[in-house]
Design a protein around this motif. Structure first.
Motif, PDB file in Angstrom:
ATOM      1  N   THR A  28       1.896  -5.818   2.082  1.00 29.87           N
ATOM      2  CA  THR A  28       2.616  -4.646   2.567  1.00 29.87           C
ATOM      3  C   THR A  28       2.538  -3.458   1.618  1.00 29.87           C
ATOM      4  OG1 THR A  28       4.628  -5.669   1.668  1.00 29.87           O
ATOM      5  CG2 THR A  28       4.225  -5.923   4.024  1.00 29.87           C
ATOM      6  N   ASP A  32       0.763  -0.436   5.399  1.00 26.98           N
ATOM      7  CA  ASP A  32       2.137  -0.226   5.841  1.00 26.98           C
ATOM      8  C   ASP A  32       2.498  -1.230   6.924  1.00 26.98           C
ATOM      9  OD1 ASP A  32       4.185   1.249   7.789  1.00 26.98           O
ATOM     10  OD2 ASP A  32       4.422   2.099   5.785  1.00 26.98           O
ATOM     11  N   LYS A  34       4.377  -0.987   9.400  1.00 27.26           N
ATOM     12  CA  LYS A  34       4.365  -0.409  10.751  1.00 27.26           C
ATOM     13  C   LYS A  34       2.967  -0.466  11.361  1.00 27.26           C
ATOM     14  CE  LYS A  34       8.233   2.776   9.954  1.00 27.26           C
ATOM     15  NZ  LYS A  34       8.653   4.197   9.913  1.00 27.26           N
TER      16      LYS A  34
END
Length: 438
Positions: A28, A32, A34
């Motif tokens: 991460t 990202d 997301k």
């Protein structure tokens, strides 16, 4: 010669956590969460299968996509089922790490899952898991037994189990291939971000090194100027010609040292800039070697070492090339060799070799230490080839010296090799193209 153990490559213990160059780096941090979630959702929607992305230990970093009612609302909601699911995810990650390839496996409730590793620099930092499908219709007796074992209502469990998608072997193969491609894309993204992160860290270290170097130069300059002032006072107070001449010699010597320090600082600053140009001139090789030794005479003296120079008899002493960088290269080689010896001899060999139409200057620096382990030699050579980004447990000063050495060799279009000597000690061989002038 315990210092040389600082350059050991990764051990088995460290490899499980990503090895020396990946230590502490998380998936991460490179991609990202997301973005990971969006990619995972798209995969699940396209294939109609569940998907999840985990870290290198199998711990989820995203929310499950397309999870079946059986898994999400029943099995993972009970304590026993949740623990077993996490263990399956962990084992899937371990299997992908051990094999380095995608794996197909059956989870604890009999569903087919797939896992593919996310790799960076030959190390696994995560995995993509997909599946929650069946290759065969469920066996009602087995399903009821599993429901009782997990403490779930049998009828509700059986009804959810019947909704699991059935797929054949061909679909399994295609899904596994698709998952492999997805993991490869994520690996490429992570690798590019990892390189950018390492370059940022490297630039920060260089900046700190330059700052420290400027502070050291100011301190040395302050001491040198104080000596100048004292020598000048003695010269004025002394009417004896010989004493005055001695004081003036001190002034001249200190002046040369401070100019050399400034010159090295400017060269180091240039090396960290992308706009580098070579300044090629004719030079005397033996004189350059002696000047390189003089730059390190204080640290050599502190260790009680001395340098022995040998050149081939048929080699010319006059060459054409960038003598400034060559001198700094030799000086750095001597300094590194000196770090691992005490009361010994550092041998420097120089010879010229004809390769096709080019002249290659070969410089070998040999120390009389206890030598390095083969694993350390391999780690150093990989570092010089940019295979390894960092050296395990290497101090900031040692890393700076090796970084400068690597950059100098690259700027001179050369190559460098570390080797162990049969009777102990280490030889550092540098080969750079230089025009030999007969």
């Amino acid at each position: 010669m315990a210092e040389k153990a600082l350059w050991q490559p990764k051990t088995e213990d460290s490899s499980a956590n990503g090895g020396e160059s990946m230590r502490g780096i998380k998936l991460t941090e490179l991609i990202d969460v997301k973005i990971l979630q969006r990619i995972q959702d798209a995969f699940s929607e396209f294939t109609g299968m569940a998907a999840l992305i985990t870290d290198e230990k199998g711990v989820p970093v995203t929310k499950g996509s397309g999870f079946t009612q059986l898994c999400m609302n029943l099995v993972r909601k009970c304590d026993t089922g949740s623990r077993r699911c996490e263990e399956c995810d962990r084992m899937g990650a371990i299997n992908t790490y051990e094999s380095g390839t995608p794996v197909v496996y059956t989870c604890h409730v009999g569903l087919t899952d797939y896992a593919a590793p996310i790799m960076v620099n030959e190390y696994m930092i995560g995995s993509v898991i997909g599946g929650q499908v069946r290759k065969e219709p469920p066996d009602e007796a087995q399903e009821r037994a599993m429901a009782r074992e997990l403490g779930i209502d049998e009828e509700i469990y059986l009804e959810a189990s019947k909704k699991i998608h059935l797929i054949d072997e061909e679909q399994v193969r295609k899904a596994a291939k698709f998952l492999t491609e997805l993991a490869a894309v994520l690996s490429e993204m992570a690798y590019k971000n990892y390189i950018a992160l390492q370059n940022s860290i490297k630039l920060e270290k260089i900046s700190r090194s330059q700052t420290n170097q400027m502070v050291d130069i100011y301190s040395n300059m302050e001491k040198t100027i104080s000596l100048w002032i004292e020598s000048a006072k003695l010269s004025l107070e002394n009417t004896d010609y010989e004493a005055m001449a001695s004081s003036l010699e001190v002034l001249i010597r200190n002046g040369r040292e401070i100019l050399t320090a400034f010159g090295n600082t400017v060269e180091y600053a240039k090396m960290t800039d992308s706009g580098i140009s070579l300044k090629e001139t004719a030079y005397n090789l033996k004189r350059i070697i002696n000047e390189a030794i003089k730059l390190q005479r204080n640290v050599i003296k502190e260790k009680g070492n001395r340098v022995q120079i040998k050149t081939s008899d048929d080699m010319s002493v006059c060459f054409f090339g960038d003598m400034g960088r060559l001198k700094q290269l030799m000086s750095t080689l001597i300094k590194i060799g000196n770090n691992f010896m005490k009361d010994g001899i550092i041998e420097m060999y120089a010879r010229a070799e004809k390769v096709d139409y080019a002249d290659m200057l070969v410089i070998e620096v040999r120390d009389q230490g206890n030598g390095m382990q083969e694993s350390s030699i391999v780690a150093l050579n990989k570092y010089m080839q940019h295979v390894n980004m960092n050296l395990l447990n290497c101090t900031e000063e040692e890393e700076k010296e090796l970084f400068i050495l690597r950059m100098l060799v690259e700027q001179l279009s050369g190559r460098i090799v570390f080797e162990s000597m049969p009777d102990g000690g280490t030889v550092t061989k540098v080969i750079v193209p230089q025009l030999e002038m007969k």
